[in-house]
Design an enzyme around this catalytic site. Structure first.
Site, short mmCIF file in Angstrom:
data_model
loop_
_atom_site.label_atom_id
_atom_site.label_comp_id
_atom_site.label_asym_id
_atom_site.label_seq_id
_atom_site.Cartn_x
_atom_site.Cartn_y
_atom_site.Cartn_z
N VAL A 64 49.39 41.09 41.99
CA VAL A 64 50.22 39.82 42.24
C VAL A 64 49.14 38.77 42.79
CG1 VAL A 64 52.23 41.17 43.13
CG2 VAL A 64 50.48 40.36 44.63
N CYS A 65 49.72 37.45 42.93
CA CYS A 65 48.72 36.32 43.47
C CYS A 65 48.44 36.43 44.75
CB CYS A 65 49.65 35.10 43.18
SG CYS A 65 49.78 34.47 41.61
N PRO A 66 47.13 36.30 45.18
CA PRO A 66 46.16 35.77 44.35
C PRO A 66 45.17 36.50 43.62
CG PRO A 66 45.34 35.98 46.48
CD PRO A 66 46.54 36.85 46.59
#
Lengths: 82, 266
Positions: free
Chosen positions: A16-18
């Protein structure tokens, strides 16, 4: 249409981000200018944010394609040194 | 550099910066920085360098933590009162980031030990509070050609400069000799706003990281002066002095000497 030669493949599904960006950035750092990396991802926001970030770094985005429900590939050609 | 899962998370905000990236982070992890002083300036400088993942940080300080330090020296605490500042800071920095190797040097810097202490480090940070040591550090860095990031604070004003020996002026180009003992008051006599070393130390840490990753312009040839009350940052040009006694064409200082002990040190 001419096939694009892929020099490196990077599977960041599950990220997932980041960390999608962190891993994509490190992936691009590991190839030479002119080479192409293909990033496989499944985090929907990253399908949008990774291409934008790569353009901001000065690289070319050759393709963004949804290959399966919830899975995308992003092809990036490295254009500038890190 | 192969990052562990933990490092990838810890340094993620660095890695995604184009100017840092994985390559810059690797340089940071390989860097060796020596801090002179674990006081007002050394604490924030070391804290941020440890957070950034600087591989080796040496702290040279022979003083012990006192209650009057805690108004500004943020690496120490009531739990480390009477402990050597170098050990107290080491404990704090290693708790923040176990990647960092912190070396506590519980010695007083003088002309006989300074070159041996400095020689293995890439960058020296001056966070001292007295002129004799400041000049000694400058002279040693010129002799060893080590980059020096110098900071100073008093009352509501602080200053920073980066000295790259052989590439711009040194501290003696600005002021050839230290002022006479007693002319310039110390923080002990004149006071200092507790947050001021935080501002100046953060600027010093920024200069250190820029030097390590090789990006941006170093603050060489300039003295950056911060006036907290007036909220002003002024950059004053420092010309290189061709007749400088240490970095000029015909230097008169050929070996290091210790200046008078009349100066007080806090």
């Amino acid at each position: 249409m001419e096939d694009i030669k892929i020099d490196k493949k990077l599977d960041i599904r599950g990220q997932v981000c980041p960390y999608t960006l962190v891993r994509s950035k490190l992936g691009v750092e590991s190839i030479e200018v002119g080479q192409v990396i293909e990033i496989l991802l499944d985090y929907p926001e990253a399908a949008d944010s990774i291409p934008k970030a790569m353009l901001n770094y000065g690289h070319s985005v050759l393709k963004v394609e949804k290959i399966n429900p919830g899975e995308w590939i992003v092809q990036v050609r490295k254009e500038v040194e890190d | 550099m192969e990052f562990t899962e933990e490092q990838l998370k810890r340094y993620s905000r660095h890695i995604i910066l184009p100017e840092v990236g994985g390559k810059g982070q690797k340089k940071i992890s390989e860097a060796k920085v020596l801090l002179v002083g674990a006081g007002g300036l050394g604490c924030p400088v070391g804290y941020y360098l440890a957070a950034a993942g600087v591989g080796t940080i040496a702290i040279v300080d022979n003083d012990k933590v006192e209650l009057s330090n805690l108004q500004r020296q943020i690496a120490h605490s009531v739990k480390t009162l009477d402990m050597h500042k170098a050990d107290s800071a080491k404990q704090t920095f290693e708790a923040l980031n176990p990647d960092v190797n912190v070396i506590a040097v519980k010695e007083r810097l003088h002309s006989k030990n300074i070159l041996a202490l400095f020689k293995d480090y890439d960058i020296i940070v001056d966070g001292t509070d007295n002129f004799p040591t400041r000049y000694l550090i400058n002279d040693a860095c010129v002799m060893l050609k080590k980059p020096l990031v110098s900071g100073a604070i008093l009352r509501f004003e602080g200053q920073v400069t980066t000295i790259l020996p052989g590439d711009g002026p040194c501290y003696r180009c600005l002021f050839e000799e230290p002022p006479p003992a007693g002319l310039v008051p110390s923080c002990q006599e004149a006071g200092v706003l507790g947050v001021l070393p935080g501002v100046i130390g953060a600027l010093q840490a920024t200069e250190v990281l820029k030097l390590i990753i090789g990006k941006g312009k170093p603050l060489k040839g300039n003295l950056l002066i911060y006036d907290a009350l007036g909220v002003n940052f002024r950059k004053v040009k420092i010309p290189k002095n061709e007749d400088c006694p240490i970095c000029g064409k015909n230097p008169s200082i050929k070996e290091l000497t210790d200046l008078s002990e009349e100066y007080c040190s806090i």
